[in-house]
Design a protein around this motif. Structure first.
Motif, PDB file in Angstrom:
ATOM      1  N   ALA A 567     -45.456  32.713  24.069  1.00  0.00           N
ATOM      2  CA  ALA A 567     -44.864  32.150  22.878  1.00  0.00           C
ATOM      3  C   ALA A 567     -44.988  30.559  22.970  1.00  0.00           C
ATOM      4  CB  ALA A 567     -43.450  32.425  22.576  1.00  0.00           C
ATOM      5  N   THR A 568     -45.676  29.731  22.116  1.00  0.00           N
ATOM      6  CA  THR A 568     -45.481  28.387  22.222  1.00  0.00           C
ATOM      7  C   THR A 568     -44.423  27.887  21.643  1.00  0.00           C
ATOM      8  OG1 THR A 568     -47.845  28.219  22.320  1.00  0.00           O
ATOM      9  CG2 THR A 568     -46.952  26.306  21.704  1.00  0.00           C
ATOM     10  N   THR A 586     -36.699  37.973  16.412  1.00  0.00           N
ATOM     11  CA  THR A 586     -36.155  39.472  16.991  1.00  0.00           C
ATOM     12  C   THR A 586     -36.365  39.631  18.089  1.00  0.00           C
ATOM     13  OG1 THR A 586     -38.161  40.349  15.971  1.00  0.00           O
ATOM     14  CG2 THR A 586     -36.359  39.917  14.511  1.00  0.00           C
ATOM     15  N   GLU A 587     -36.934  38.666  18.764  1.00  0.00           N
ATOM     16  CA  GLU A 587     -37.370  38.898  20.304  1.00  0.00           C
ATOM     17  C   GLU A 587     -36.567  38.361  21.280  1.00  0.00           C
ATOM     18  OE1 GLU A 587     -39.379  41.370  20.894  1.00  0.00           O
ATOM     19  OE2 GLU A 587     -40.362  41.600  18.700  1.00  0.00           O
ATOM     20  N   ALA A 619     -44.026  39.761  21.013  1.00  0.00           N
ATOM     21  CA  ALA A 619     -44.617  38.375  20.364  1.00  0.00           C
ATOM     22  C   ALA A 619     -43.610  37.897  19.078  1.00  0.00           C
ATOM     23  CB  ALA A 619     -46.034  38.781  19.931  1.00  0.00           C
ATOM     24  N   PRO A 620     -42.951  37.095  19.082  1.00  0.00           N
ATOM     25  CA  PRO A 620     -42.139  36.517  18.104  1.00  0.00           C
ATOM     26  C   PRO A 620     -43.040  36.133  17.022  1.00  0.00           C
ATOM     27  CG  PRO A 620     -41.860  34.742  19.603  1.00  0.00           C
ATOM     28  CD  PRO A 620     -42.705  35.976  20.239  1.00  0.00           C
ATOM     29  N   ASP A 681     -55.358  37.954  17.670  1.00  0.00           N
ATOM     30  CA  ASP A 681     -55.006  37.716  18.739  1.00  0.00           C
ATOM     31  C   ASP A 681     -53.775  36.778  18.793  1.00  0.00           C
ATOM     32  OD1 ASP A 681     -56.245  35.396  17.432  1.00  0.00           O
ATOM     33  OD2 ASP A 681     -57.074  34.347  19.171  1.00  0.00           O
ATOM     34  N   VAL A 682     -53.330  36.280  17.854  1.00  0.00           N
ATOM     35  CA  VAL A 682     -52.021  35.422  17.711  1.00  0.00           C
ATOM     36  C   VAL A 682     -51.405  35.663  16.366  1.00  0.00           C
ATOM     37  CG1 VAL A 682     -52.794  33.429  19.096  1.00  0.00           C
ATOM     38  CG2 VAL A 682     -53.244  33.341  16.714  1.00  0.00           C
ATOM     39  N   GLN A 683     -50.076  35.423  16.156  1.00  0.00           N
ATOM     40  CA  GLN A 683     -49.320  35.881  14.915  1.00  0.00           C
ATOM     41  C   GLN A 683     -49.657  34.845  13.858  1.00  0.00           C
ATOM     42  OE1 GLN A 683     -47.117  38.390  15.336  1.00  0.00           O
ATOM     43  NE2 GLN A 683     -46.801  38.096  12.970  1.00  0.00           N
TER      44      GLN A 683
END
Length: 874
Positions: A567-568, A586-587, A619-620, A681-683
């Motif tokens: 996470a960035t 939620t993570e 992954a948030p 690959d990313v949220q």
């Protein structure tokens, strides 16, 4: 030398050893190896044999005719002196050193040189032999080089095979390590789940023990009350006044009274007050207990029953009486739950979904207190596609970002902390494509200053206007960067006029917005842009607390096979340190490692610093808040509360969606649906793809994303796609072997993409292919009926004149009477004089027979038309 070896003679003559051995054997001289000695006589015999073999005269004949050999003898004598040291014993006996003695050494040498005369034929024979020997040696050398080259090729092939085997072995080892890591993570998850179940079991046992203890106390209290009542009754019957029980004979034994009468007497005695005691023997019936029930925005029926301390079937019965057919897992909204609570006689306490979360945050007391310090500004770069946002940032941070993006466009939010000559600035590079409006909106929420890049040769575009709206919605100051000023077609005045139409007025024209003319290629105006950013940050007086637990926002998140969830995080207050427990939406988890934008590991990150964080449970979502907690237990509780809230809202949305789908199907008939499973690959890409694809839906066809997520396509995704007959879309991710096998067996479609334009276009094509084609009719000819001829064999034949277009034999027709359609069908015959024809053109007479229609009259018109199918597009 008089004697030489075979090898030396071969080297002197210039022929191979093997050939010399062969010639010696043919001459009758037995030599087996190159180390054998050849005498002068054997040399002479060999020469004689070679001459005879080449047709020359014998050695004896040549010897007689040849001149005599000439012999020259050289003698040399040398004399030298050798000095010998004296003996040791002489020195010891005399006591004085001795000079030793000198010995003369004479060496005599004698050398005889014999010169024999050779004829021209002998010389030519020797030269020929030498030439043949050189040729044989050259052939042998060429053969040796060819063998060496073959050996080198075989060695290279063996090396390549060995390298491939090494690569295969390394790949197998990596797969094995990855499988072991997955098994380890699965074991950790199972162990965590078992610990949670064990904890819940222990809590349940404690609760049951407490209930049993309270029940025992109640039973003991009831027995004590009963014993006190019995003692009072005995005391009354044994009173000195001789008080007797009414309606009972004095001599009647008490044991003969019926059991029912005795129980009634006991109840009557308990209702009598005992003189001198403050207790009643009668226990009043227990009144219903009224609870204050907290009702959140959404709650499941089972949780609502537990909060009211009643059984779930009673709540279901109440809802059925209210006209709702529900189950124990049904999710109720706040209004429905409040009606149920009031119906069952309890008090309703409305509670927002954020109250429980706020209670946990208040309980852990993570408020940041301390002295505020100036911090670096967070700048978001927005604008239209291909207006040079990333190129401008590249020039500032002297790197290449666009080269690594698919299709040359930025599809993720990039966070970069840049040390400039004018100070430290944190940049957020947001995508400019319309599909990433949600990502740009998140960028505007966490930023302090927005730079809107507008190309001087293109002007204001749709995403430029959208960026202005996001910046205004976030109440963030705007700086306009007019890029591409190095192009000859640049027109900054037109850009400024178009922006004034959007109520963005430059300072030179009396407004409050800074306009900076820049060029990402030549660097023109970049320093002025940085100075304007720092000037604007000084006006805003940006400050933050550097010490204390960290608070920030999730800029982007992804799943890495080797590192897990990444996470960035953009830290906004406090300091995030390695090892801190953290909650991101939620993570939850503990910060195992942190990396800056260059990939270097760091131990802490202060305000306005973006870092990549490892160690989260998943992954948030991009845009979630990130909060550092005092301990991991609190972090887990807060994450569970948020997860339950998200789950309840999702269930409520699914229920509403099902009802909406039902109503739409009832109203409009059957609606076609395209199901998709989207993995990226990313949220941020997942959200952008989901929104863009679902917006393709129309009244006739609906595009539905049944599942979406971050990471590779696994077995679960493939099974879900098989269950819902969905198309699997992988955006910058790939499917594993198990998922590919399942999709191939079920015949499902799997597509990989790296550019969002291609995803949207292909899904549009797939959805358009499901639409029924549009049928279009075009009139190609018109004939007027001049007269009608009737035949017993053919029926009514209309004599016609084609007045427009062409009438074709196989096309459908309509019969018009007074411009009203009276019949639609086919032609039975089309004739020109006595010949059957396929078509009749304008200005030509013909006879037309209408199939299954004999009521054609003079003055009617026969219209010939054709139908064409046109593919529909969304």
């Amino acid at each position: 030398m008089s004697e030489v070896t075979v090898a030396q003679l071969a080297a002197d003559v210039g022929i191979p050893v093997d050939r010399l051995l062969t010639q010696l054997g043919e001459a009758g001289i037995k030599k087996s190896s190159d180390a054998d000695i050849i005498t002068e006589d054997e040399k002479r015999d060999l020469l004689t044999f070679l001459r005879q073999a080449h047709g020359k005269k014998s050695t004896a004949t040549q010897t007689t005719s040849a001149p005599a050999e000439r012999k020259l003898t050289l003698k040399r004598k040398t004399v030298s002196e050798l000095k010998q040291p004296a003996a040791t014993r002489s020195v010891a006996s005399r006591g004085t050193p001795s000079s030793g003695k000198t010995v003369s050494v004479e060496v005599r040498r004698k050398r005889a040189v014999i010169k024999t005369a050779e004829s021209a034929e002998e010389k030519s024979a020797l030269l020929k032999e030498a030439e043949e020997a050189r040729k044989a040696l050259a052939e042998q050398e060429a053969e040796r080089k060819a063998q060496a080259e073959q050996e080198e090729a075989r060695r290279a092939a063996a090396d390549e095979l060995r390298k491939q085997e090494e690569d295969n072995r390394r790949s197998k080892e990596e797969k094995l390590r990855a499988r072991e890591e997955e098994e380890r993570q699965r074991e950790v998850a199972e162990r965590f789940k078992k610990e949670e179940e064990e904890r819940e079991r222990l809590e349940e046992e404690k609760r049951k023990l407490a209930e049993a203890e309270s029940a025992k106390k109640a039973v003991a209290k009831a027995k004590a009350n009963k014993a006190a009542a019995e003692e009072a009754r005995k005391k009354r019957t044994s009173d000195k006044g001789g008080r007797k029980e009414l309606h009972v004979a004095a001599n009647a034994p008490r044991g003969r009274r019926k059991k029912k009468d005795r129980s009634r007497a006991a109840q009557r005695d308990q209702n009598i007050n005992v003189p001198g005691s403050g207790e009643h023997g009668f226990q009043m019936p227990t009144e219903p207990v009224v609870h204050d029930v907290e009702v959140p925005d959404t709650i499941s029926l089972g949780d609502l029953a537990q909060r009211m301390s009643v059984k779930a079937p009673e709540v279901i019965k109440t809802l059925m009486n209210m006209g709702m057919m529900v189950t124990i897992n049904e999710v109720l909204d706040q209004d429905t739950a409040a009606l149920v609570v009031e119906e069952m006689g309890h008090n309703v306490v409305f509670k927002k979904a954020d109250d429980e979360e706020q209670d946990i945050l208040t309980a852990v007391d993570i408020e940041i207190e301390g002295e505020t310090q100036p911090r670096a500004p967070v700048v978001t770069i927005m604008g239209h596609v291909d207006h040079g946002k990333t190129s401008l940032l590249d020039y500032i941070r002297t790197s290449r970002v666009a080269a690594g993006e698919a299709g040359g466009i930025t599809q993720h939010i990039g966070a970069y902390s840049v040390d400039t000559d004018h100070g430290k600035i944190t940049f957020l590079d947001t995508p400019g494509h319309a599909a990433f409006s949600a990502m740009r909106a998140r960028g505007a929420k966490v930023t302090d200053i927005v730079i809107i890049v507008v190309a001087a040769d293109d002007g204001v575009m749709p995403q430029t206007k959208e960026a202005i709206q996001h910046a205004r919605a976030g109440d963030v100051p705007i700086i306009i960067a007019i890029n591409k000023m190095d192009k000859p077609e640049a027109n900054p005045d037109r850009v400024m006029q178009e922006l004034v139409a959007e109520e963005v007025v430059p300072e030179d024209w009396g407004g409050d917005t800074q306009f900076i003319k820049v060029s990402a290629h030549s660097g023109e105006g970049v320093n002025e842009l940085l100075e304007s950013i720092l000037l604007q940050s000084e006006v805003l007086e940006l400050k933050a607390v550097a010490e204390g637990p960290a608070r920030g926002a999730i800029i982007e998140s992804s799943l890495d096979k080797g590192r897990g969830a990444v996470a960035t995080v953009l830290v906004q207050n406090g300091t995030l340190r390695k090892g801190d427990p953290i909650v991101c939406g939620t993570e939850f988890g503990r910060v195992r490692a942190m990396f800056d934008e260059s990939g270097a590991e760091v131990d802490s990150a202060g305000p306005s610093v973006p870092v990549a964080v490892l160690g989260l449970s998943g992954a948030p979502n991009a845009g979630d808040d990130a909060v550092a907690m005092p301990d991991e237990r609190r972090a887990r509780e807060l994450a569970e509360v948020r997860h339950q809230k998200v789950r309840d809202s999702r269930l409520a949305e699914q229920k509403a969606a099902k009802l909406n789908e039902l109503f739409s199907q009832m109203g409009d008939g059957e609606v076609l649906q395209v199901n998709l499973v989207v993995k990226a690959d990313v949220q941020g890409s997942v959200e952008a793809l989901k929104d863009s694809l679902e917006n393709i839906s129309t009244d006739e066809i609906r595009v539905k994303v049944v599942a979406s997520g971050v990471g590779g396509i696994n077995e679960s995704d493939a099974n879900l796609a098989a269950a819902s007959s969905a198309i699997v879309v992988g955006f910058n991710v790939r499917a594993d072997s198990t998922a590919r096998r399942i999709l191939e067996e079920r015949g499902l479609e799997l597509r990989y993409y790296s550019i969002i334009y291609e995803v949207i276009d292909d899904v549009k094509k797939a959805a358009s292919g499901m639409l029924s084609p549009e049928i279009r009719e075009s009139i190609i000819g018109l004939a007027e009926v001049r007269d009608v001829f009737r035949s017993s064999r053919l029926g009514a034949i209309a004599g016609c004149m084609v007045v427009d277009g062409v009438v074709k034999r196989n096309n459908p027709i309509r019969v018009l009477r007074d411009n009203v359609v009276v019949f639609e069908g086919e032609l039975e015959s089309l004739r020109r004089f006595k010949d059957d024809v396929q078509e009749v053109k304008s200005g030509t007479e013909c006879g037309i027979g209408v199939k299954s229609y004999n009521d054609v009259k003079a003055g009617d018109q026969i219209e010939c038309f054709e139908r064409t199918e046109v593919a529909r597009e969304l």
